[in-house]
Design a protein around this motif. Structure first.
Motif: not given
Length: 315
Positions: A124-127, A149-150, A192-196
């Motif tokens: 998978f691309p990452t951006r 994911a990233f 990751r943690v912030w958006n969750n």
């Protein structure tokens, strides 16, 4: 997470600013989230394929339904390689059988898996902008996959986040201002943690009818709405009724055709609506129009043949 920039201020487009103790605001939310949050299986993985499946399934679909379908889908197609080589009609039939909304999403997910395999060598691309090159992946979904994911995403802005920012910072109901406010508030490198966390806040504490105290909202001391008692929120678009809708009949067509190799029009019609009458209001003309849409979406094939047209799922 640590952040000692307690005097940082960042103006939003409408003139609102981050609170002076922004580091404390950020830490309070993350600590609240990490202490206790709803448990969903896709929150326990950083596999981009598994997260993409959850994001596509979650579009306007109840999470309780998604949980069951997500596990079953991954059991059947556990990787992009497995999905890419699957028969499209089987994927579409699964989608319809589990009432996951527009069947186009199943087709897009199938095509996205093929892209990952064919164009990205299975990686998978990452951006966020790269992920948007995948079929059916828009700005929100691309950013969500990048974030979860990233950890390379931008600040997510969905309905829940808009409601939080509107009440918390009195941000004007304008997409560009919501995006600017969300970006200014999110700590660098913590997508990751912030958006969750901020989506969880909007989902369990800052709901349409808020439960600030009962949910232990960590932002009460800074919240404009909590301080003023004005809990209005931006208008939220409502999903049109599913019962009797075109979406419902499209789904029925897919389910019925999934059980048969092919059907003539007048065999298919009564199976998707009890009031089907070949020459009636909901007859062949109505059915052909419905099937035309599905054919345009590459979901069904119509064989005009020499006598009676037949319909089958697109292979």
């Amino acid at each position: 997470m640590t952040d000692d920039a307690t005097t940082e201020r960042g103006p939003f487009p409408g003139g609102q600013s981050l609170p002076e103790d922004v580091g404390e605001v950020r830490s309070a939310l993350v600590e609240w989230y990490e202490a206790d949050h709803r448990s969903f299986p896709w929150r326990e993985t950083t596999d981009p394929y598994e997260i993409l499946v959850s994001e596509i399934m979650s579009q306007q679909t109840q999470l309780s339904r998604v949980e069951t379908a997500w596990g079953a889908f991954l059991d059947r197609w556990p990787s992009t390689e497995a999905l890419a080589t699957a028969d499209r009609s089987a994927v579409v039939s699964f989608w319809s059988d589990h009432s996951l909304g527009y069947n186009n999403r199943a087709r897009y997910l199938h095509e996205a898996a093929q892209q990952v395999e064919d164009e990205y060598d299975g990686e998978f691309p990452t951006r966020p902008d790269e992920l948007q090159e995948l079929q059916g992946v828009g700005p929100y979904t691309g950013n969500a996959v990048a974030s979860f994911a990233f950890n390379t995403g931008n600040a997510v802005v969905d309905t829940n986040v808009k409601r939080v920012l509107y009440r918390m910072f009195d941000v004007e109901d304008d997409d560009s201002q919501f995006e600017a406010a969300a970006a200014a508030l999110m700590p660098d490198g913590e997508s990751r943690v912030w958006n969750n966390a901020i989506m969880e806040l909007g989902g369990v504490a800052c709901e349409k009818t808020p439960s600030c105290d009962a949910a232990g909202c960590p932002w009460r001391e800074w919240c404009h709405a909590y301080g003023t008692g004005d809990f209005t929120a931006p208008d939220v678009p409502t999903q049109p009724s599913f019962e009797g809708s075109r979406r419902q009949f499209r789904g029925r067509v897919i389910r019925v055709l999934g059980e048969h190799d092919e059907l003539e029009l007048d065999e298919l019609g009564p199976r998707i609506r009890v009031d089907y009458a070949p020459e009636g209001k909901h007859g062949r003309e109505w059915l052909r129009d419905l099937l035309g849409d599905l054919a345009d979406d590459d979901l069904v094939e119509i064989d005009e043949g020499s006598t009676t047209p037949t319909v089958s799922l697109q292979s």
